[in-house]
Scaffold this motif. Structure first.
Motif, PDB file in Angstrom:
ATOM      1  N   THR A   1      39.677 -82.171  13.378  1.00  0.00           N
ATOM      2  CA  THR A   1      40.121 -82.093  11.691  1.00  0.00           C
ATOM      3  C   THR A   1      39.570 -83.169  10.952  1.00  0.00           C
ATOM      4  OG1 THR A   1      41.260 -83.245  13.245  1.00  0.00           O
ATOM      5  CG2 THR A   1      41.807 -80.924  13.318  1.00  0.00           C
TER       6      THR A   1
ATOM      7  N   GLN B   1      43.905 -87.357  11.191  1.00  0.00           N
ATOM      8  CA  GLN B   1      45.434 -86.600  11.497  1.00  0.00           C
ATOM      9  C   GLN B   1      46.327 -87.938  11.105  1.00  0.00           C
ATOM     10  OE1 GLN B   1      45.798 -84.789  14.356  1.00  0.00           O
ATOM     11  NE2 GLN B   1      43.910 -83.826  14.193  1.00  0.00           N
TER      12      GLN B   1
ATOM     13  N   GLY C   1      47.410 -81.953  10.020  1.00  0.00           N
ATOM     14  CA  GLY C   1      47.378 -83.216   8.257  1.00  0.00           C
ATOM     15  C   GLY C   1      47.950 -81.888   7.170  1.00  0.00           C
ATOM     16  N   PRO C   2      48.227 -82.491   6.683  1.00  0.00           N
ATOM     17  CA  PRO C   2      48.976 -81.843   5.616  1.00  0.00           C
ATOM     18  C   PRO C   2      48.798 -80.833   4.916  1.00  0.00           C
ATOM     19  CG  PRO C   2      47.927 -84.187   4.419  1.00  0.00           C
ATOM     20  CD  PRO C   2      47.483 -83.902   5.478  1.00  0.00           C
ATOM     21  N   TYR C   3      47.449 -79.634   5.216  1.00  0.00           N
ATOM     22  CA  TYR C   3      47.329 -78.651   5.002  1.00  0.00           C
ATOM     23  C   TYR C   3      47.539 -77.424   6.146  1.00  0.00           C
ATOM     24  CZ  TYR C   3      45.536 -73.198   4.739  1.00  0.00           C
ATOM     25  OH  TYR C   3      44.752 -72.270   4.714  1.00  0.00           O
ATOM     26  N   ASP C   4      47.728 -77.906   7.424  1.00  0.00           N
ATOM     27  CA  ASP C   4      48.458 -77.370   8.115  1.00  0.00           C
ATOM     28  C   ASP C   4      49.693 -78.008   8.406  1.00  0.00           C
ATOM     29  OD1 ASP C   4      46.498 -76.341   8.999  1.00  0.00           O
ATOM     30  OD2 ASP C   4      45.876 -77.510  10.959  1.00  0.00           O
TER      31      ASP C   4
ATOM     32  N   TYR D   1      39.091 -78.866   6.431  1.00  0.00           N
ATOM     33  CA  TYR D   1      40.273 -79.404   6.068  1.00  0.00           C
ATOM     34  C   TYR D   1      39.588 -80.615   4.413  1.00  0.00           C
ATOM     35  CZ  TYR D   1      42.591 -78.202   9.784  1.00  0.00           C
ATOM     36  OH  TYR D   1      43.081 -77.700  11.199  1.00  0.00           O
ATOM     37  N   ASP D   2      39.134 -80.985   4.899  1.00  0.00           N
ATOM     38  CA  ASP D   2      38.471 -82.286   3.220  1.00  0.00           C
ATOM     39  C   ASP D   2      38.772 -81.432   2.099  1.00  0.00           C
ATOM     40  OD1 ASP D   2      37.400 -84.012   5.055  1.00  0.00           O
ATOM     41  OD2 ASP D   2      36.027 -84.086   4.641  1.00  0.00           O
TER      42      ASP D   2
ATOM     43  N   LYS E   1      41.143 -78.258   1.591  1.00  0.00           N
ATOM     44  CA  LYS E   1      42.926 -78.747   1.451  1.00  0.00           C
ATOM     45  C   LYS E   1      43.636 -79.172   1.370  1.00  0.00           C
ATOM     46  CE  LYS E   1      41.420 -73.561   3.274  1.00  0.00           C
ATOM     47  NZ  LYS E   1      41.666 -72.514   3.644  1.00  0.00           N
ATOM     48  N   ASN E   2      43.373 -80.055   2.386  1.00  0.00           N
ATOM     49  CA  ASN E   2      44.217 -81.586   2.810  1.00  0.00           C
ATOM     50  C   ASN E   2      44.766 -82.043   1.227  1.00  0.00           C
ATOM     51  OD1 ASN E   2      44.644 -82.068   5.229  1.00  0.00           O
ATOM     52  ND2 ASN E   2      43.244 -82.574   5.825  1.00  0.00           N
TER      53      ASN E   2
ATOM     54  N   LEU F   1      48.824 -82.269   0.513  1.00  0.00           N
ATOM     55  CA  LEU F   1      49.702 -84.060   0.581  1.00  0.00           C
ATOM     56  C   LEU F   1      49.819 -83.895  -0.766  1.00  0.00           C
ATOM     57  CD1 LEU F   1      50.229 -86.314   2.215  1.00  0.00           C
ATOM     58  CD2 LEU F   1      48.165 -87.273   0.969  1.00  0.00           C
TER      59      LEU F   1
END
Length: 370
Positions: free
Chosen positions: A153, A156, A217-220, A280-281, A283-284, A288
Motif C-alpha cells: 500500500t 499509509q 489511505g485515501p482511495y480505500d 495506489y500511487d 489513485k490516492n 485525498l
C-alpha cells in the motif's frame, strides 16, 4: 511483450529454449485447482486485487492448467482467519496481511510492517536482496506456511478520529481500531486498541463503539466513507511506512508443486506487488483531494505523539528481543538495512522530493501553469 507472454516466458522459458513443441510443454503442466481466501472484501478492489492478480497471472500463464479461485473475506472464513484456514488445510492459500496474526507471535508482523519500520522501497529491497525473504520463510515454515510478498500500500495515513488530537493527553482512553504491533504501541500511550475487520469499521465508528480507526489511505478510506462519521484525518501513518501484503501457501501444498509452478507463483506475486503500489500511487492523490472537498479535516500528528510512540515502539522491540527467540535475527537484519536505506534516501530521493514538493506548494509545476 504482453503480461501473459512474459509470465509464460519467465517460468517456462527454459523448456521453450530447448525447442520443445507446445503440446509437449502443455503435457508437463498438470491440472491443479486451488482455493485462495482473501482477508479483504471485493469492494476494496485495490487491496483485494493483489490476490486476484496473482490468480489471474497464474491462470493466464498456464492456459488455465493451474487454476486458483479467489474468495473474498467471509465467503469461506472471516478475513482475520485467512492464515488459519491455510494452516489447517481448509484452503491451499490466502491473501492477507501478516501482522493480523501477531496473537500467534509478534514475529509474524515482520512480514507485513512494524511501527517506524521500512518504507515500501526499503521493504522490497530488504526482502528480495537483503535476505529478508529467506529469513521470513524459515520462520513461517515453522508454522506450516510459505510466504510470498504480493502487494504493497505504500506509506499509509494515520487514521480517522471523531475528535481532534492536540496532545498526547487526547489519546488517553480512545477506543481505536488498529492492527498489528501498532496496537501494542498505542496501548503504551493510553489508547485501547480494537481489532475490527475492514468491512465493520464504518458501523463501529457510526455507533460510537470505537472513537478512531486506521485503514489504509485515501482511495480505500473514501470508499468506506469514514469522513462522514469521523472527520479528522491524521498523518503520517507512523505504524505503516509500508504494508506488504502477502500470499501464504500451505507448506505441504507448496512442497508438492512442480518447480515451474513454484517459479510462476513467485513471478506472479512479484508482479502483483508492483501492480498494487502503482495503482495506489495513481489513485490516492485524487481521492485525498476529493475527501478534503467533502469535509475531511487533514491534521498532522503532534510531535509529542510521534516522539512518544517512537519511544514506545523501541521499548517494545527491546522487550521482544528478550521474550521472542525468532524476533531478534529477523528484526536485526531489517534494522541494519533500515539505517543504510534512509541514509541513501536522505541524499537522493528525499532531497529531490522536497524540492519538487516546494515547487508544487508554490504552484510552479507544469500542470499548475496551464
Amino acid at each position: 511483450m504482453d503480461r501473459r507472454r512474459f509470465l509464460k516466458t519467465a517460468t517456462l522459458g527454459s523448456a521453450g529454449a530447448t525447442g520443445l513443441a507446445a503440446p509437449a510443454i502443455a503435457q508437463e503442466n498438470p491440472q491443479i485447482s486451488w482455493r485462495m481466501t482473501s482477508s479483504f472484501p471485493k469492494s476494496l478492489d485495490t487491496i483485494y486485487g493483489g490476490g486476484a492478480d496473482v490468480a489471474q497471472y497464474v491462470r493466464e500463464a498456464t492456459d488455465g492448467a493451474f487454476d486458483i479461485q479467489v474468495f473474498a473475506g467471509g465467503e469461506i472464513v472471516p478475513g482475520l482467519q485467512a492464515a488459519d484456514a491455510v494452516q489447517n488445510g481448509t484452503v491451499e492459500m490466502c491473501h492477507t496481511a501478516a501482522y493480523y496474526y501477531v496473537g500467534k507471535s509478534p514475529t509474524w508482523a515482520l512480514g507485513g510492517v512494524i511501527p517506524y519500520g521500512l518504507n515500501n522501497r526499503g521493504m522490497n529491497a530488504w526482502l528480495y536482496y537483503g535476505g529478508g525473504l529467506d529469513q521470513l520463510n524459515e520462520f513461517y515454515g515453522k508454522n506450516g506456511l510459505h510466504y510470498l510478498p504480493a502487494g504493497n500500500t505504500g506509506a499509509q495515513m494515520g487514521g480517522w478520529f471523531r475528535n481532534e488530537i492536540n496532545s498526547l493527553a487526547d489519546m488517553e482512553g480512545l477506543q481505536m481500531r488498529i492492527g498489528g504491533l501498532a496496537g501494542r504501541v498505542m496501548e503504551r500511550v493510553g489508547v485501547v486498541p480494537q481489532q475490527v475487520a475492514g468491512g465493520d469499521i464504518y458501523p463501529s465508528l457510526e455507533r460510537g463503539t470505537i472513537d478512531a480507526a486506521e485503514w489504509v489511505g485515501p482511495y480505500d478510506d473514501q470508499k468506506l466513507g469514514f469522513y462522514q462519521v469521523a472527520p479528522y484525518y491524521y498523518y503520517p501513518g507512523w505504524w505503516e511506512g509500508n504494508l506488504t501484503l502477502c500470499c501464504f501457501v500451505n507448506q505441504e501444498q507448496w512442497d508438492g508443486l512442480p518447480d515451474r509452478y513454484k517459479a510462476l507463483l513467485q513471478t506472479a506475486s512479484r508482479a502483483a506487488n508492483t501492480e498494487m503500489m502503482a495503482e495506489y500511487d495513481y489513485k490516492n492523490p485524487t481521492a485525498l483531494r476529493e475527501l478534503v472537498q467533502n469535509g475531511a479535516q487533514l491534521r498532522r500528528y503532534p510531535d509529542e505523539v510521534l516522539n512518544a510512540t517512537y519511544d514506545a515502539a523501541m521499548e517494545l522491540y527491546s522487550e521482544l528481543r528478550e521474550s521472542e527467540p525468532d524476533w531478534g535475527p529477523i528484526y536485526d537484519s531489517m534494522m541494519a538495512f533500515q539505517a543504510e536505506h534512509f541514509l541513501w534516501q536522505q541524499v537522493s530521493e528525499s532531497t529531490f522530493a522536497q524540492f519538487m514538493q516546494a515547487k508544487q506548494s508554490a504552484g510552479e509545476l507544469p500542470a499548475q501553469q496551464q
